[in-house]
Design an enzyme around this catalytic site. Structure first.
Site, PDB file in Angstrom:
ATOM      1  N   SER A  78      41.606  48.197  56.038  1.00  0.00           N
ATOM      2  CA  SER A  78      42.131  47.024  55.315  1.00  0.00           C
ATOM      3  C   SER A  78      43.588  47.252  54.906  1.00  0.00           C
ATOM      4  O   SER A  78      44.439  46.367  55.069  1.00  0.00           O
ATOM      5  CB  SER A  78      41.296  46.781  54.051  1.00  0.00           C
ATOM      6  OG  SER A  78      39.991  46.416  54.403  1.00  0.00           O
ATOM      7  N   GLN A 136      39.233  38.422  53.344  1.00  0.00           N
ATOM      8  CA  GLN A 136      40.050  37.916  54.458  1.00  0.00           C
ATOM      9  C   GLN A 136      40.501  36.490  54.169  1.00  0.00           C
ATOM     10  O   GLN A 136      41.650  36.134  54.406  1.00  0.00           O
ATOM     11  CB  GLN A 136      39.241  37.969  55.754  1.00  0.00           C
ATOM     12  CG  GLN A 136      38.932  39.386  56.191  1.00  0.00           C
ATOM     13  CD  GLN A 136      38.056  39.454  57.420  1.00  0.00           C
ATOM     14  OE1 GLN A 136      37.614  38.429  57.928  1.00  0.00           O
ATOM     15  NE2 GLN A 136      37.802  40.651  57.899  1.00  0.00           N
ATOM     16  N   ASP A 173      30.644  46.170  54.258  1.00  0.00           N
ATOM     17  CA  ASP A 173      30.610  46.807  55.585  1.00  0.00           C
ATOM     18  C   ASP A 173      29.640  47.986  55.646  1.00  0.00           C
ATOM     19  O   ASP A 173      29.475  48.600  56.705  1.00  0.00           O
ATOM     20  CB  ASP A 173      32.018  47.293  55.960  1.00  0.00           C
ATOM     21  CG  ASP A 173      32.950  46.111  56.228  1.00  0.00           C
ATOM     22  OD1 ASP A 173      32.450  45.015  56.572  1.00  0.00           O
ATOM     23  OD2 ASP A 173      34.173  46.285  56.074  1.00  0.00           O
ATOM     24  N   ARG A 214      24.947  41.215  61.903  1.00  0.00           N
ATOM     25  CA  ARG A 214      24.524  42.565  61.505  1.00  0.00           C
ATOM     26  C   ARG A 214      23.129  42.608  60.909  1.00  0.00           C
ATOM     27  O   ARG A 214      22.468  43.645  60.960  1.00  0.00           O
ATOM     28  CB  ARG A 214      25.516  43.156  60.497  1.00  0.00           C
ATOM     29  CG  ARG A 214      26.707  43.744  61.159  1.00  0.00           C
ATOM     30  CD  ARG A 214      27.589  44.557  60.234  1.00  0.00           C
ATOM     31  NE  ARG A 214      28.742  45.002  61.009  1.00  0.00           N
ATOM     32  CZ  ARG A 214      29.938  45.243  60.510  1.00  0.00           C
ATOM     33  NH1 ARG A 214      30.155  45.101  59.209  1.00  0.00           N
ATOM     34  NH2 ARG A 214      30.913  45.656  61.278  1.00  0.00           N
ATOM     35  N   ARG A 257      30.269  49.423  63.629  1.00  0.00           N
ATOM     36  CA  ARG A 257      29.484  50.003  62.515  1.00  0.00           C
ATOM     37  C   ARG A 257      27.999  50.120  62.875  1.00  0.00           C
ATOM     38  O   ARG A 257      27.306  51.001  62.380  1.00  0.00           O
ATOM     39  CB  ARG A 257      29.696  49.195  61.245  1.00  0.00           C
ATOM     40  CG  ARG A 257      31.170  49.212  60.807  1.00  0.00           C
ATOM     41  CD  ARG A 257      31.374  48.890  59.358  1.00  0.00           C
ATOM     42  NE  ARG A 257      32.757  48.486  59.128  1.00  0.00           N
ATOM     43  CZ  ARG A 257      33.795  49.317  59.000  1.00  0.00           C
ATOM     44  NH1 ARG A 257      33.619  50.615  59.071  1.00  0.00           N
ATOM     45  NH2 ARG A 257      35.011  48.842  58.804  1.00  0.00           N
TER      46      ARG A 257
HETATM   47  C1  S3P Z   1      38.096  42.965  55.018  1.00  0.00           C
HETATM   48  C2  S3P Z   1      37.223  42.137  54.356  1.00  0.00           C
HETATM   49  C3  S3P Z   1      35.785  42.048  54.662  1.00  0.00           C
HETATM   50  C4  S3P Z   1      35.312  43.220  55.506  1.00  0.00           C
HETATM   51  C5  S3P Z   1      36.266  43.534  56.625  1.00  0.00           C
HETATM   52  C6  S3P Z   1      37.632  43.892  56.062  1.00  0.00           C
HETATM   53  C7  S3P Z   1      39.518  42.939  54.655  1.00  0.00           C
HETATM   54  O1  S3P Z   1      35.543  40.856  55.387  1.00  0.00           O
HETATM   55  O2  S3P Z   1      34.025  42.958  56.034  1.00  0.00           O
HETATM   56  O3  S3P Z   1      35.804  44.616  57.408  1.00  0.00           O
HETATM   57  O4  S3P Z   1      40.255  43.875  55.021  1.00  0.00           O
HETATM   58  O5  S3P Z   1      39.937  41.982  53.986  1.00  0.00           O
HETATM   59  P1  S3P Z   1      35.296  39.460  54.614  1.00  0.00           P
HETATM   60  O6  S3P Z   1      36.523  39.109  53.911  1.00  0.00           O
HETATM   61  O7  S3P Z   1      34.963  38.454  55.693  1.00  0.00           O
HETATM   62  O8  S3P Z   1      34.127  39.711  53.706  1.00  0.00           O
END
Ligand code: S3P
Length: 461
Positions: A45, A193, A344, A375, A418
């Protein structure tokens, strides 16, 4: 203030259409204790965000410890195509010469994000807040993932979707707005995200952009925007939520970024050590951000033998070393409110639950259905293949552990890194080896997984 265009020489490599995917099956077998120390790769991230903020700040952003996985390399390439110069100076050491907020160039080819949902969605926010048109695409897994949740708020800000595949899927062509409207948006799902896409679009807005989340999601975008000089506030909202307010058109200043180790990657050696008899492993430099430690909390409730050593600050994040030793886990009830802090980590928690004694119920997993694979199904099918009693009830996954996992099956990974790593960890401690149909996607987030695990004593082949 909007930065002036800098005249860096642009590398305009256009990503060629991907060659057909060739799966590489792999098996893991029980081979005795895991021992030693391991530093997981940089956080995925934070790695994506460091490149993107480097693109939006004017001048040189230096990054140490960048995750050099396929997902992040796609974001680096997209930054180049949007006008930044991005150089690799050495292992994990990168430099971004930013084009500056408001001055991005229209990419000459498709922005191909491969398997990376984070790169795609964050960059949709960036493009959505600029008066340029870009086409986003990805692999078969990414093409199945919903983009409407991002495109809807971007449309409220003035961006237009010129084309999309059915149901708001990739490939998507987006025309951004050079003057994105400031909005107040309550996110319908807890997604960092989504929150980040809106904030990144809001950077180029003349007013204030507000995002309200009912369940707080990871806060790396907020922290990094503040570090790069943006005026941004975050305050509690309701029982578990946050209200984030960003003032538009900040003067983003390049700052050095030190990327801490990824807790989502650390999860695999950590759980492997807990499950494999005789093991004693130290995981170094693990990020302890409260919005990322849900797995640790759950494992401790299960009775895991984990010692938290040497808590310290690294790169603006609280980090620690973790010493994990083999022990017998017990089943627990994992509340839905914890999901955003370990979103995750459910595949590997389900593997841990398979070796535990008693029932583990993981609640509120609807978001798991729209990750790199569905998943929830992929985990449940994998557990069935390995002889572990489990069932899905609504959005809950229930695993009935007996302390012993038969193993022996072939697990379908559905282009999901994963799922691949979780079931390889299972095979290190199950009675019979566990095979996965494809290990290639591991390179998206943990390219050194196999040698790093083998150095601890794991056996794959
Ligand atoms: C992430 C947010 C998560 C996570 C992804 C990384 C990020 O997704 O599952 O692997 O870096 O903002 P979501 O925002 O869809 O929950």
């Amino acid at each position: 203030m909007v930065g002036a265009r800098r005249s860096f020489i642009r590398e305009t490599t256009i990503v060629a259409s991907a060659p057909p995917h060739v799966p590489r099956p792999l098996a893991a077998r029980r081979a005795g204790a895991l021992r030693g120390r391991l530093r997981p790769p940089g956080d995925k991230s934070i790695s994506h965000r460091s490149l993107i903020l480097g693109l939006l700040a004017i001048g040189e952003t230096s990054i140490t410890g960048l995750l050099e996985g396929d997902d992040v390399l796609r974001t680096a390439e997209a930054c180049r195509m949007l006008g930044a110069r991005v150089d690799r100076l050495g292992p994990g050491q990168w430099r971004v010469l930013g084009a500056g907020l408001g001055t991005l160039v229209e990419p000459r080819g498709t922005l191909d994000f491969g398997n990376a949902g984070t790169g795609t969605r964050l960059m949709m926010g960036v493009v959505g807040g600029h008066g340029i048109t870009a086409t986003f695409d990805g692999d078969a897994s990414l093409r199945k993932r919903p983009m409407r949740r991002i495109l809807d708020p971007l449309a409220l800000m003035g961006a237009r979707v010129l084309s999309e595949a059915e149901g708001g899927r990739l490939p998507v062509t987006l025309r951004g707005s050079s003057e994105p409207a400031p909005i107040e948006y309550r996110t319908p799902v807890p997604s960092a995200q989504l929150k980040s896409a809106i904030l990144l679009a809001g950077l180029n807005s003349p007013g204030r952009t507000t995002v309200i989340e009912t369940e707080a999601s990871r806060d790396h975008t907020e922290k990094m925007l503040a570090w790069f000089g943006a005026s941004i506030t975050s305050e509690p909202d309701g029982a578990h939520g946050r209200k984030i307010v960003l003032a538009g058109r900040p003067d983003l200043r390049p700052r050095p970024v030190v990327v801490p180790a990824d807790p989502s990657s650390a999860a695999f050696p950590l759980v492997a050590a807990l499950l494999t008899p005789g093991s004693d492993v130290v995981i170094e430099g693990l990020m302890m951000n409260p919005l990322r430690v849900g797995l640790l909390e759950s494992l401790l409730e299960m009775g895991a033998d984990i010692e938290i050593l040497d808590r310290r600050m690294e790169g603006g994040e609280d980090v620690a070393d973790l010493r994990a030793r083999h022990c017998q886990l017990k089943g627990v009830d994992v509340p839905a409110a914890r999901a955003p802090a370990m979103i995750d980590e459910y595949p590997i928690l389900a593997v841990a639950a398979s070796f535990a004694k008693g029932e583990t119920r993981m609640r509120g997993l609807s978001e798991l259905r729209v990750k790199e694979s569905d998943r929830l199904m992929a985990v449940s099918d994998g557990l069935n293949a390995a002889g572990v009693e489990n069932f899905i009830e609504g959005d809950d996954l229930v695993v009935r552990g007996t302390g012993v996992v038969p193993g022996g099956g072939m697990v379908a990974t559905h282009l999901d890194h994963r799922i691949a790593m979780s079931f390889l960890v299972m095979g290190l401690a199950s009675q019979k080896p566990v095979s996965i149909d494809d290990s290639t996607m591991i390179a998206t987030s943990f390219p050194t997984f196999r040698p790093a695990m083998e150095a601890l004593g794991a056996q794959f082949g």
